[in-house]
Scaffold this motif. Structure first.
Motif, PDB file in Angstrom:
ATOM      1  N   ASN A   1     132.259  18.671  24.681  1.00 37.15           N
ATOM      2  CA  ASN A   1     132.782  19.501  25.767  1.00 37.15           C
ATOM      3  C   ASN A   1     134.142  18.982  26.208  1.00 37.15           C
ATOM      4  N   ALA A   2     135.057  19.892  26.479  1.00 42.18           N
ATOM      5  CA  ALA A   2     136.361  19.530  27.035  1.00 42.18           C
ATOM      6  C   ALA A   2     136.644  20.417  28.236  1.00 42.18           C
ATOM      7  N   VAL A   3     137.209  19.824  29.243  1.00 34.33           N
ATOM      8  CA  VAL A   3     137.536  20.555  30.472  1.00 34.33           C
ATOM      9  C   VAL A   3     139.045  20.650  30.592  1.00 34.33           C
ATOM     10  N   GLY A   4     139.551  21.862  30.709  1.00 30.42           N
ATOM     11  CA  GLY A   4     140.978  22.053  30.871  1.00 30.42           C
ATOM     12  C   GLY A   4     141.436  21.679  32.271  1.00 30.42           C
ATOM     13  N   VAL A   5     142.689  21.278  32.381  1.00 35.23           N
ATOM     14  CA  VAL A   5     143.239  20.897  33.679  1.00 35.23           C
ATOM     15  C   VAL A   5     143.187  22.093  34.621  1.00 35.23           C
ATOM     16  N   ALA A   6     142.678  21.853  35.808  1.00 35.31           N
ATOM     17  CA  ALA A   6     142.533  22.923  36.795  1.00 35.31           C
ATOM     18  C   ALA A   6     143.886  23.541  37.127  1.00 35.31           C
ATOM     19  N   GLY A   7     143.917  24.861  37.115  1.00 29.45           N
ATOM     20  CA  GLY A   7     145.141  25.580  37.444  1.00 29.45           C
ATOM     21  C   GLY A   7     146.116  25.745  36.306  1.00 29.45           C
ATOM     22  N   SER A   8     145.806  25.147  35.158  1.00 35.42           N
ATOM     23  CA  SER A   8     146.692  25.273  34.000  1.00 35.42           C
ATOM     24  C   SER A   8     146.309  26.500  33.191  1.00 35.42           C
ATOM     25  N   LYS A   9     147.062  26.765  32.135  1.00 33.64           N
ATOM     26  CA  LYS A   9     146.770  27.918  31.293  1.00 33.64           C
ATOM     27  C   LYS A   9     145.445  27.760  30.543  1.00 33.64           C
TER      28      LYS A   9
ATOM     29  N   ASP B   1     142.632  26.310  31.918  1.00 35.39           N
ATOM     30  CA  ASP B   1     141.632  25.968  32.930  1.00 35.39           C
ATOM     31  C   ASP B   1     140.317  26.632  32.551  1.00 35.39           C
ATOM     32  N   ALA B   2     139.501  25.903  31.793  1.00 39.52           N
ATOM     33  CA  ALA B   2     138.230  26.445  31.325  1.00 39.52           C
ATOM     34  C   ALA B   2     137.405  25.312  30.747  1.00 39.52           C
ATOM     35  N   ASN B   3     136.160  25.624  30.421  1.00 33.45           N
ATOM     36  CA  ASN B   3     135.280  24.707  29.694  1.00 33.45           C
ATOM     37  C   ASN B   3     135.276  25.105  28.232  1.00 33.45           C
ATOM     38  N   TYR B   4     135.422  24.144  27.357  1.00 35.53           N
ATOM     39  CA  TYR B   4     135.441  24.403  25.925  1.00 35.53           C
ATOM     40  C   TYR B   4     134.286  23.661  25.264  1.00 35.53           C
ATOM     41  N   TRP B   5     133.718  24.273  24.229  1.00 36.27           N
ATOM     42  CA  TRP B   5     132.549  23.714  23.562  1.00 36.27           C
ATOM     43  C   TRP B   5     132.730  23.717  22.052  1.00 36.27           C
ATOM     44  N   GLY B   6     132.196  22.682  21.416  1.00 34.82           N
ATOM     45  CA  GLY B   6     132.095  22.683  19.978  1.00 34.82           C
ATOM     46  C   GLY B   6     130.848  23.426  19.553  1.00 34.82           C
ATOM     47  N   GLN B   7     130.626  23.492  18.253  1.00 33.59           N
ATOM     48  CA  GLN B   7     129.482  24.244  17.741  1.00 33.59           C
ATOM     49  C   GLN B   7     128.198  23.428  17.763  1.00 33.59           C
TER      50      GLN B   7
ATOM     51  N   THR C   1     145.612  20.896  23.261  1.00 33.44           N
ATOM     52  CA  THR C   1     144.947  19.658  23.675  1.00 33.44           C
ATOM     53  C   THR C   1     145.700  18.939  24.778  1.00 33.44           C
ATOM     54  N   GLY C   2     146.949  19.274  24.961  1.00 35.33           N
ATOM     55  CA  GLY C   2     147.730  18.606  25.993  1.00 35.33           C
ATOM     56  C   GLY C   2     147.249  18.894  27.400  1.00 35.33           C
ATOM     57  N   CYS C   3     146.476  19.959  27.573  1.00 35.63           N
ATOM     58  CA  CYS C   3     145.971  20.275  28.900  1.00 35.63           C
ATOM     59  C   CYS C   3     144.475  20.012  29.036  1.00 35.63           C
ATOM     60  N   ILE C   4     143.972  19.107  28.197  1.00 29.38           N
ATOM     61  CA  ILE C   4     142.589  18.676  28.351  1.00 29.38           C
ATOM     62  C   ILE C   4     142.510  17.631  29.447  1.00 29.38           C
ATOM     63  N   SER C   5     141.565  17.790  30.324  1.00 23.84           N
ATOM     64  CA  SER C   5     141.324  16.816  31.376  1.00 23.84           C
ATOM     65  C   SER C   5     140.199  15.888  30.907  1.00 23.84           C
ATOM     66  N   GLY C   6     138.995  16.137  31.295  1.00 23.66           N
ATOM     67  CA  GLY C   6     137.874  15.305  30.867  1.00 23.66           C
ATOM     68  C   GLY C   6     137.261  15.795  29.572  1.00 23.66           C
ATOM     69  N   MET C   7     136.586  14.888  28.892  1.00 22.75           N
ATOM     70  CA  MET C   7     135.838  15.239  27.685  1.00 22.75           C
ATOM     71  C   MET C   7     134.494  14.540  27.728  1.00 22.75           C
TER      72      MET C   7
END
Length: 120
Positions: free
Chosen positions: A96-104, A106-112, A28-34
């Motif tokens: 939805n959570a967006v990972g910080v760009a360029g980080s490990k 860096d992706a879009n995440y989704w709940g169920q 969660t430390g590399c979450i950008s926007g939610m």
């Protein structure tokens, strides 16, 4: 990786309120926007509300003045307070959570997703 779990959906009558909660875990430390998306029956997925990393917020025109999104970074929780619900708000709501760009992460995440049904 980031895992998201939503809760709080249900069946309400038009005009009533409902609160949704999304809890994040993992990297969660590399979450950008939610934010919250929704997908109604026979409709495309649409963005409902989003909080950017700096704290600014976006709301879809259809929910402005009725929905409020807030974020608790200490526990990586995202809330959506929905007031004056209408039948057209009926949908599966997805976190939805967006990972910080360029980080490990860096992706879009989704709940169920969690179902919100508003009866007239």
């Amino acid at each position: 990786q980031v895992q998201l779990v939503e809760s709080g959906g249900g069946l309400v009558r038009a005009g009533e309120s409902l609160s949704l909660l999304c809890t994040g875990s993992g990297d969660t430390g590399c979450i950008s926007g939610m934010g919250w998306y929704r997908q109604g029956p026979g409709k495309e997925r649409e963005l409902v509300a989003h909080i950017f990393r700096g704290g600014s917020k976006y709301y879809a025109d259809s929910v402005k003045g009725r929905f409020t999104v807030s974020r608790d970074d200490s526990e990586y929780r995202l809330h959506l307070q929905m007031n004056s619900l209408q039948p057209e708000d009926t949908a599966v709501y997805l976190c939805n959570a967006v990972g910080v760009a360029g980080s490990k992460c860096d992706a879009n995440y989704w709940g169920q997703g969690t179902q919100v049904t508003v009866s007239s």
